[in-house]
Design an enzyme around this catalytic site. Sequence first.
Site, mmCIF file in Angstrom:
data_model
loop_
_atom_site.group_PDB
_atom_site.id
_atom_site.type_symbol
_atom_site.label_atom_id
_atom_site.label_comp_id
_atom_site.label_asym_id
_atom_site.label_seq_id
_atom_site.Cartn_x
_atom_site.Cartn_y
_atom_site.Cartn_z
ATOM 1 N N CYS A 113 34.478 -13.060 28.112
ATOM 2 C CA CYS A 113 33.527 -11.950 28.143
ATOM 3 C C CYS A 113 32.889 -11.715 26.783
ATOM 4 C CB CYS A 113 34.181 -10.684 28.672
ATOM 5 S SG CYS A 113 35.545 -10.025 27.700
ATOM 6 N N HIS A 180 37.605 -5.623 28.064
ATOM 7 C CA HIS A 180 36.540 -6.339 28.779
ATOM 8 C C HIS A 180 35.190 -5.717 28.448
ATOM 9 C CE1 HIS A 180 34.542 -8.773 31.721
ATOM 10 N NE2 HIS A 180 34.094 -7.719 32.362
ATOM 11 N N HIS A 192 28.397 -9.751 32.942
ATOM 12 C CA HIS A 192 29.749 -9.877 32.402
ATOM 13 C C HIS A 192 30.455 -11.127 32.928
ATOM 14 C CE1 HIS A 192 32.294 -8.064 35.878
ATOM 15 N NE2 HIS A 192 31.078 -8.243 36.335
#
Length: 239
Positions: A113, A180, A192
Amino acid sequence: MQELLEYADSSQDEVCALIIEDTRLYPCRNVHPDPAHHFRISDADWLAAEEEGEVTAVFHSHPQPVPVLSGADRAMQVMTGLPWWLACNGELRKFRPVPHLLGRRFEHGVADCYTLFRDAYHLCGIDLPDFKRTEGWWLRGENLYLKNLSATGFHQIPPSEARAGDVIIRQPFPGADPCHAMILLDDNMVLHHDHAGHLSRREPYRMAYMKQTHSIWRHELCSSLDLRGISADISARSH
């Protein structure tokens, strides 16, 4: 740099060239049928440049005020695997040959990510440093995202002020560090790449993600962030 900018100003069409060994400009003729909006380097020019030395980058200009690579540019850059240098608005930008943003396979520390977040920002005009991350950092209290965001020009903003281009940090696991990152796009979409088994993607900022949101961050150079860099890449990948 000055030579490149002067070359770009020499025509109202897109000019193009190859960079030899990172130091020499090899001008090429733009043979595209619509040179005001696109460019094409002939095979003959490319072969002739290779006889002069190693081609290490592709250079072209945008006469229109669009300082990011177009979808056509990104498709060809990925194909060549070379850095592309762009002159626009009297400035020179150098774009790394990153993979397309959508459809990446997850590999922690290599294509995860943060890699996607960093590459997307790069295509939009803001360069971020990489940082070492080892498996399980989110369980050891290292807080890599929060520490590195603060250290690289980001500041936290209230969720009510969030806008496209801001970075959403999620805490997907109870008891774990916020680990994240997602980029907020227009129309309440996010870009993402969450974990192994999932490809990088664009999807709605749905309720489950909202409940896991830890914080939202904005870069100090947000005015320089041109989200057309993301949309152009997605367009290129979709075709």
